[in-house]
Enzyme design. Structure first.
Site, PDB file in Angstrom:
ATOM      1  N   GLY A 253       0.737   5.360  -5.730  1.00  9.56           N
ATOM      2  CA  GLY A 253       1.630   6.313  -5.089  1.00  9.56           C
ATOM      3  C   GLY A 253       1.191   7.754  -5.073  1.00  9.56           C
ATOM      4  O   GLY A 253       1.841   8.591  -4.446  1.00  9.56           O
ATOM      5  N   ARG A 329       0.678   4.778  11.560  1.00 11.01           N
ATOM      6  CA  ARG A 329       1.420   5.699  10.695  1.00 11.01           C
ATOM      7  C   ARG A 329       2.192   6.775  11.449  1.00 11.01           C
ATOM      8  O   ARG A 329       3.335   7.060  11.094  1.00 11.01           O
ATOM      9  CB  ARG A 329       0.500   6.340   9.652  1.00 11.01           C
ATOM     10  CG  ARG A 329      -0.090   5.342   8.650  1.00 11.01           C
ATOM     11  CD  ARG A 329      -0.778   6.038   7.487  1.00 11.01           C
ATOM     12  NE  ARG A 329       0.181   6.630   6.577  1.00 11.01           N
ATOM     13  CZ  ARG A 329       0.510   7.897   6.533  1.00 11.01           C
ATOM     14  NH1 ARG A 329      -0.093   8.773   7.308  1.00 11.01           N
ATOM     15  NH2 ARG A 329       1.435   8.322   5.705  1.00 11.01           N
ATOM     16  N   CYS A 359       2.040   0.831  26.288  1.00  9.16           N
ATOM     17  CA  CYS A 359       3.301   0.990  27.015  1.00  9.16           C
ATOM     18  C   CYS A 359       4.484   1.123  26.065  1.00  9.16           C
ATOM     19  O   CYS A 359       5.348   0.248  25.985  1.00  9.16           O
ATOM     20  CB  CYS A 359       3.504  -0.205  27.941  1.00  9.16           C
ATOM     21  SG  CYS A 359       2.116  -0.395  29.054  1.00  9.16           S
ATOM     22  N   GLU A 360       4.495   2.203  25.315  1.00  7.81           N
ATOM     23  CA  GLU A 360       5.581   2.530  24.389  1.00  7.81           C
ATOM     24  C   GLU A 360       5.620   4.049  24.288  1.00  7.81           C
ATOM     25  O   GLU A 360       4.564   4.678  24.119  1.00  7.81           O
ATOM     26  CB  GLU A 360       5.283   2.018  22.961  1.00  7.81           C
ATOM     27  CG  GLU A 360       5.092   0.538  22.789  1.00  7.81           C
ATOM     28  CD  GLU A 360       6.397  -0.222  22.658  1.00  7.81           C
ATOM     29  OE1 GLU A 360       7.457   0.421  22.515  1.00  7.81           O
ATOM     30  OE2 GLU A 360       6.341  -1.455  22.736  1.00  7.81           O
TER      31      GLU A 360
HETATM   32  C1  LIG Z   1       1.229  -0.212  -1.865  1.00  6.10           C
HETATM   33  C2  LIG Z   1       1.211  -0.424  -3.310  1.00  6.10           C
HETATM   34  C3  LIG Z   1       0.344   0.315  -4.130  1.00  6.10           C
HETATM   35  C4  LIG Z   1      -0.542   1.414  -3.598  1.00  6.10           C
HETATM   36  O1  LIG Z   1       0.227   2.510  -3.202  1.00  6.10           O
HETATM   37  P1  LIG Z   1      -0.447   3.900  -2.753  1.00  6.10           P
HETATM   38  O2  LIG Z   1       0.700   4.743  -2.380  1.00  6.10           O
HETATM   39  O3  LIG Z   1      -1.321   3.605  -1.599  1.00  6.10           O
HETATM   40  O4  LIG Z   1      -1.188   4.443  -3.922  1.00  6.10           O
HETATM   41  C5  LIG Z   1       0.342   0.038  -5.485  1.00  6.10           C
HETATM   42  N1  LIG Z   1       1.156  -0.913  -6.019  1.00  6.10           N
HETATM   43  C6  LIG Z   1       2.003  -1.641  -5.255  1.00  6.10           C
HETATM   44  C7  LIG Z   1       2.850  -2.663  -5.900  1.00  6.10           C
HETATM   45  C8  LIG Z   1       2.060  -1.413  -3.888  1.00  6.10           C
HETATM   46  O5  LIG Z   1       2.921  -2.124  -3.141  1.00  6.10           O
END
Ligand SMILES: *Cc1c(COP(=O)(O)O)cnc(C)c1O
Length: 430
Positions: A253, A329, A359-360
């Site tokens: 994350g 994204r 086409c969106e």
């Molecule tokens: C997607 C995901 C990650 C990686 O997340 P990032 O934001 O790309 O670092 C890690 N663990 C789980 C369980 C995930 O679903």
């Protein structure tokens, strides 16, 4: 709107390995325009040096203690990229049997694989057990029952960790926030002690850890620290129940710079979490991390060519040959990605929406960008190394892009462009 200053070439937002030299955009020492002409567009291009630099940041974090870094491979699962991380010593966090197959194919060390995801099927659990992965991150009681049954049938013991939902606000986009009570992910942390007790009663399970993943593109430290505090409180409860764990997995994350974000350095985060663990008597606890985006996001660009410049009363459009099927994204998350011309020209910039041919109305890559371009020019969409190719589709019967890895002054095709046969070759006519 017209901005009539001959500007100097802009500075790419996210990566020191992408820069202008004599008004030509280079990745490491390779001209991106030459790559676009050689391989065609749309084209994903990644910098090996950028991948290594991103890994180095986690390497520094690892050196602070017993830390295992598992690349969240859904961010970018090209075999060459996985092979590079595997070579560097990464483990992998995966979410499907397909990803497990990919990781093993790329030479992954199974003892550093963690398997996440809310809907694991029996065959996927079996494949994980056969490969002898490090841990299953379990997200529900029925999943515990299934893993227990599969492991018992195979006569093995399944290492498991409970993915708990710590109910913290990751302060990120709702679609990529996963640690709030209302999300489908994980087990309510308040119920976790009971679920651990239950897990202990099941055959074929080895309860080794606790896990959480609170969201993605998090640029502040506090949500991680809040989550760590809650996990440590849980460890205390479990200790009272005589349940000793071997590792704490804080998930992925960590955010990256798309514009002007100042993301947290993994080393600073790990230092803080290890200190919290030490303070509460868990100095022997292993720390696991699952970074995806922050290992690959700013290593990659999506190159495209301007087909037409279209001027309407309300807007100027740069219609390019990349589209939402290549990079989802922007339209899915309303995400911002920088756009750079591969050849910087001085002149009158116009403000463009950069859009694809699909086409969106949602088929856009960037909005309201000042560019000096004409038909035939090439553009790079920045920060496209994470959740770019892996979320690509063949919508509108568009072959998925080729992928290239740049290494110094060399470049390697790491995935061929699809052909029409790849798209409809599995269809069967009546
Ligand atoms: C997607 C995901 C990650 C990686 O997340 P990032 O934001 O790309 O670092 C890690 N663990 C789980 C369980 C995930 O679903």
């Amino acid at each position: 709107m017209t901005i009539s200053t001959p500007r100097s070439a802009p500075t790419p937002a996210g990566s020191p390995f992408i820069h202008y030299q004599d008004n030509q955009l280079l990745m490491e020492q390779v001209s991106l325009k030459e790559l676009a002409q050689l391989y065609g567009t749309p084209l994903y291009v990644y910098s090996r040096a950028a991948l290594q630099a991103a890994w180095q940041r986690y390497q520094e974090a690892s050196e602070l203690g017993d830390v295992v870094v598992c690349f969240g491979m859904k961010a970018n699962s090209n075999l060459a990229i996985l092979q590079e991380f595997s070579r560097l010593g990464a483990g992998f966090d995966l979410v499907s049997g397909g990803e497990l197959a990919r990781a093993l194919k790329a030479g992954a060390d199974a003892s550093k694989i963690v398997f996440s995801g809310v809907g694991k099927q029996a065959w996927e659990i079996e494949a994980g057990l056969q490969a002898k992965i490090k841990c299953f991150n379990v997200e529900s009681i029925p999943e515990l029952d299934l893993i227990s049954a599969v492991a018992t049938r195979m006569g093995v013991s399944a290492p498991i960790s409970l993915r708990v939902n710590p109910d913290v606000d990751a302060k990120t986009h709702p679609y990529i926030s996963t640690g709030l009570k209302e999300n489908k992910f994980g087990i309510d942390i308040l119920l976790a002690p009971e679920v651990y007790s239950y897990a202990k009663t099941l055959p074929g399970l080895d309860v080794v850890g606790v896990d959480c993943h609170i969201g993605s593109q998090i640029t502040e430290m506090s949500p991680f620290l809040d989550a760590a505090d809650k996990l440590i409180d849980l460890l205390d409860r479990l200790r009272e129940q005589d349940i000793q764990l071997h590792h704490v997995d804080i998930g992925g994350g960590l955010g990256i710079r798309y514009t002007n974000e100042e993301p947290v350095h993994p080393k600073d985060l790990v230092a803080k979490i290890l200190e919290k663990l030490r303070q509460r008597g868990y100095q022997d606890m292993q720390l696991v991390m699952e970074p995806g985006r922050s290992l690959v996001g700013n290593s990659g660009l999506l190159l495209s060519q301007v087909q037409f410049v279209k001027t309407t009363e309300a807007r100027n459009f740069a219609i390019v040959d990349a589209a939402m099927n290549d990079l989802l994204r922007p339209t899915l998350y309303d995400a911002y990605h920088g756009v750079l011309a591969l050849e910087h020209k001085a002149g009158e910039a116009q403000t463009y929406d950069v859009v694809g041919p699909i086409c969106e109305s949602g088929d856009w890559l960037a909005k309201q960008r000042d560019l000096v371009i004409e038909a035939g020019d090439f553009l790079a969409v920045e920060s496209a190394g994470a959740y770019g190719f892996t979320m690509a589709s063949q919508y509108n019967t568009r072959p998925r892009a080729a992928e290239v890895l740049v290494d110094g002054d060399k470049h390697y095709l790491i995935r061929e462009r699809e052909t029409f046969e790849h798209i409809y070759g599995l269809d069967r006519m009546l």
